[in-house]
Design a protein around this motif. Structure first.
Motif, mmCIF file in Angstrom:
data_model
loop_
_atom_site.group_PDB
_atom_site.id
_atom_site.type_symbol
_atom_site.label_atom_id
_atom_site.label_comp_id
_atom_site.label_asym_id
_atom_site.label_seq_id
_atom_site.Cartn_x
_atom_site.Cartn_y
_atom_site.Cartn_z
ATOM 1 N N GLY A 197 0.823 -1.203 0.000
ATOM 2 C CA GLY A 197 0.000 0.000 0.000
ATOM 3 C C GLY A 197 0.856 1.252 0.000
ATOM 4 O O GLY A 197 0.586 2.219 -0.739
ATOM 5 N N LYS A 198 1.900 1.251 0.812
ATOM 6 C CA LYS A 198 2.831 2.389 0.859
ATOM 7 C C LYS A 198 3.505 2.581 -0.496
ATOM 8 O O LYS A 198 3.599 3.708 -1.011
ATOM 9 N N LYS A 199 3.983 1.495 -1.090
ATOM 10 C CA LYS A 199 4.671 1.589 -2.375
ATOM 11 C C LYS A 199 3.738 2.078 -3.483
ATOM 12 O O LYS A 199 4.131 2.888 -4.331
ATOM 13 N N LEU A 200 2.488 1.620 -3.466
ATOM 14 C CA LEU A 200 1.549 2.055 -4.488
ATOM 15 C C LEU A 200 1.192 3.531 -4.305
ATOM 16 O O LEU A 200 1.081 4.280 -5.286
ATOM 17 N N LEU A 201 1.012 3.959 -3.067
ATOM 18 C CA LEU A 201 0.758 5.373 -2.805
ATOM 19 C C LEU A 201 1.896 6.234 -3.343
ATOM 20 O O LEU A 201 1.660 7.281 -3.977
ATOM 21 N N LEU A 217 0.926 10.004 -4.099
ATOM 22 C CA LEU A 217 0.053 10.327 -2.975
ATOM 23 C C LEU A 217 0.820 10.218 -1.666
ATOM 24 O O LEU A 217 1.799 9.463 -1.578
ATOM 25 N N PRO A 218 0.415 10.946 -0.615
ATOM 26 C CA PRO A 218 1.112 10.882 0.677
ATOM 27 C C PRO A 218 1.117 9.458 1.242
ATOM 28 O O PRO A 218 0.060 8.823 1.329
ATOM 29 N N ARG A 219 2.284 8.978 1.620
ATOM 30 C CA ARG A 219 2.358 7.594 2.090
ATOM 31 C C ARG A 219 1.691 7.384 3.443
ATOM 32 O O ARG A 219 1.347 6.251 3.800
ATOM 33 N N HIS A 220 1.488 8.465 4.201
ATOM 34 C CA HIS A 220 0.854 8.285 5.512
ATOM 35 C C HIS A 220 -0.602 7.865 5.397
ATOM 36 O O HIS A 220 -1.207 7.424 6.375
ATOM 37 N N ARG A 221 -1.176 7.989 4.192
ATOM 38 C CA ARG A 221 -2.568 7.558 4.015
ATOM 39 C C ARG A 221 -2.764 6.082 4.337
ATOM 40 O O ARG A 221 -3.873 5.663 4.695
ATOM 41 N N PHE A 239 -6.553 5.406 -1.803
ATOM 42 C CA PHE A 239 -5.922 5.754 -3.079
ATOM 43 C C PHE A 239 -6.786 6.722 -3.888
ATOM 44 O O PHE A 239 -6.474 7.013 -5.042
ATOM 45 N N THR A 240 -7.859 7.213 -3.292
ATOM 46 C CA THR A 240 -8.813 8.063 -4.016
ATOM 47 C C THR A 240 -9.063 9.357 -3.239
ATOM 48 O O THR A 240 -8.515 9.573 -2.153
ATOM 49 N N ARG A 241 -9.964 10.181 -3.785
ATOM 50 C CA ARG A 241 -10.360 11.416 -3.103
ATOM 51 C C ARG A 241 -11.519 11.202 -2.140
ATOM 52 O O ARG A 241 -11.921 12.135 -1.441
ATOM 53 N N TYR A 242 -12.056 10.016 -2.096
ATOM 54 C CA TYR A 242 -13.265 9.756 -1.309
ATOM 55 C C TYR A 242 -12.923 9.378 0.126
ATOM 56 O O TYR A 242 -12.034 8.551 0.368
ATOM 57 N N ARG A 243 -13.675 9.978 1.070
ATOM 58 C CA ARG A 243 -13.427 9.731 2.495
ATOM 59 C C ARG A 243 -14.670 9.176 3.201
ATOM 60 O O ARG A 243 -14.651 8.994 4.417
ATOM 61 N N PHE A 244 -15.744 8.935 2.466
ATOM 62 C CA PHE A 244 -16.981 8.500 3.118
ATOM 63 C C PHE A 244 -16.826 7.153 3.815
ATOM 64 O O PHE A 244 -17.511 6.872 4.803
#
Length: 457
Positions: free
Chosen positions: A177-181, A186-190, A396-401
């Protein structure tokens, strides 16, 4: 190494609070005590959010804390789910040389022909609902169950083995997940929105659900697909299907990913697309092959059908449909609704496939998130751990719901606080009103942002 020198700034109080709360969850919580459950969960949600906010640049500290929170559960017996009894039963059946898909635990107990040790304890532990139905766990799940059952005749050994497998999968999700971010810019902390989320820690490590192992194979597959290594990606995608059948929902969306543009014209790369589907199909068939028999399809199919036509729990739109059915027909129309709602989901998936561009990794994952979310919005049964898959995709997206949903879904455990297992529909309504409003808002905002980008504003 510099991050480790910042240890004196690390919010130790939050970490200690998290350790105490997870210990209480694992060793002193009763499923019936809803007030304690939701209080602990709310506290843990705050702890995770605050840790990520304060230490998001301190990757290895957060990774270490996430592992530590999981290890607290190592010797605990799941308190929020009985499913692990069935897992051990299936594993013991497989080790005894019996096909777990072909036999009902209830019948074997009544006939006195169960070929496993501790059969009565496992039977009463799993409950009548599980014992009276065929297993629906795919082959790779069964292999893990057998590995766990090999660890001992009691419960603790198998529980620890399953827990270690799930923790190892979470470590894998953290890594890929970190590597794909990072590859997507995208920020890896996600990744910690998933790894430190109390829903993930409690429902996977604590309650021994294997969605986490499935999403490990899925995120690994997506990482390889991003790097154009589609053959190995297809094998790993098939592995996710062999853990949880729900991964099949994502297959249609891959059509858009294999589109290539030539002289301004877009057309699918049928060779790669067909090859990907062929590898997935053959790998899944090979996984099921050792279990096939004349009665396999009827027993496995009947088990899967239960989730659409018999079981109801924490649903949203389906409960509205059910209410209308009572007004019009005077009885529960779940059998009819359970056949129609999947067709609506399929239509929406095809819409996402053919009327939405999924020709990049980011857009593919967004499509997958929307597809599986719609599936759960229309499903008759939504247990909390089901949200693990959309939760991972959302980072990995803009969605937070789904982050919001991962908090409110725990309200569904109110059901177990009364002897009749009666749902509180006001709490269900609160959950879905908040989540759906957030979902609609994000769809609106993201759509408008895209229009502004296209218009050059």
């Amino acid at each position: 190494m510099g991050n480790f020198l910042r240890l004196h700034k690390f919010p130790l109080l939050l970490v200690i609070t998290g350790l105490l709360f997870y210990s209480s969850f694992g060793y002193s919580l009763e499923r019936e005590d809803f007030v304690k459950l939701i209080t602990l969960y709310t506290g843990l949600f705050f702890v995770s959010w605050k840790l990520i906010q304060l230490e998001k640049v301190n990757f290895w500290f957060l990774a270490s804390i996430a592992l530590l929170f999981r290890l607290i559960f190592i010797g605990a017996q799941p308190v929020l789910s009985q499913d692990f009894y069935r897992f051990i039963w299936d594993g013991k059946m497989l080790l005894a040389g019996w096909n777990p898909y072909l036999y009902l635990p209830q019948e074997l107990i009544e006939q006195g022909t169960a070929p496993i040790s501790k059969a009565a304890e496992l039977y009463y532990g799993m409950g009548k609902l599980s014992a009276g139905n065929y297993t629906n766990y795919p082959p790779l799940n069964q292999l893990i169950f057998a590995l766990a059952a090999f660890a001992g005749k009691g419960l603790l050994g198998p529980v620890i083995v399953m827990r270690l497998v799930i923790i190892a999968a979470d470590v894998g999700v953290l890594y890929f997940g970190k590597k794909l971010l990072e590859k997507l810019g995208l920020p890896r902390h996600r990744i910690f929105w998933y790894i430190l989320n109390p829903l993930v820690i409690i429902e996977l490590t604590g309650n021994l659900h294997f969605e986490g192992v499935m999403v490990f194979f899925l995120v690994w597959s997506l990482y390889l697909l991003h790097h154009k290594k589609w053959i190995l990606s297809a094998i790993l995608f098939a592995a996710s299907v062999l853990l949880k059948i729900i991964s099949l929902l994502f297959l249609p969306l891959l059509i858009g990913y294999f589109i290539k543009e030539k002289k301004g014209v877009q057309s699918p790369d049928f060779k790669k697309l067909f090859g990907y589907y062929l590898i997935v199909g053959l790998t899944v068939i090979l996984g099921f092959l050792p279990f096939l028999s004349p009665t396999f399809f009827s027993s496995f199919g009947a088990s899967l059908a239960l989730w659409f036509q018999k079981f109801e729990f924490n649903a949203s739109f389906y409960y509205l449909v059910r209410w209308v059915g009572f007004q019009v027909k005077g009885y529960n129309i779940i059998e009819t609704a359970g056949k129609v709602l999947p067709l609506i989901v399929l239509a929406i998936l095809l819409g996402l496939t053919f009327f939405r561009k999924n020709n990049s990794t980011e857009r593919l994952i967004s499509g997958m998130l929307l597809g599986i979310s719609v599936y759960f919005f229309l499903a008759t049964t939504v247990h909390p751990w089901y949200l693990v898959t959309p939760l991972l995709l959302s980072i990995f997206t803009r969605y937070r719901f789904v982050l919001i949903w991962s908090f409110f879904v725990m309200l569904s455990y109110f059901t177990y606080s009364n002897p009749e297992f009666q749902e509180n529909l006001w709490l269900v309504a609160m959950e879905y009103v908040v989540v759906l409003l957030w979902f609609v808002r994000e769809i609106y905002v993201n759509t408008n942002n895209k229009k502004m980008v296209v218009a050059g504003k």
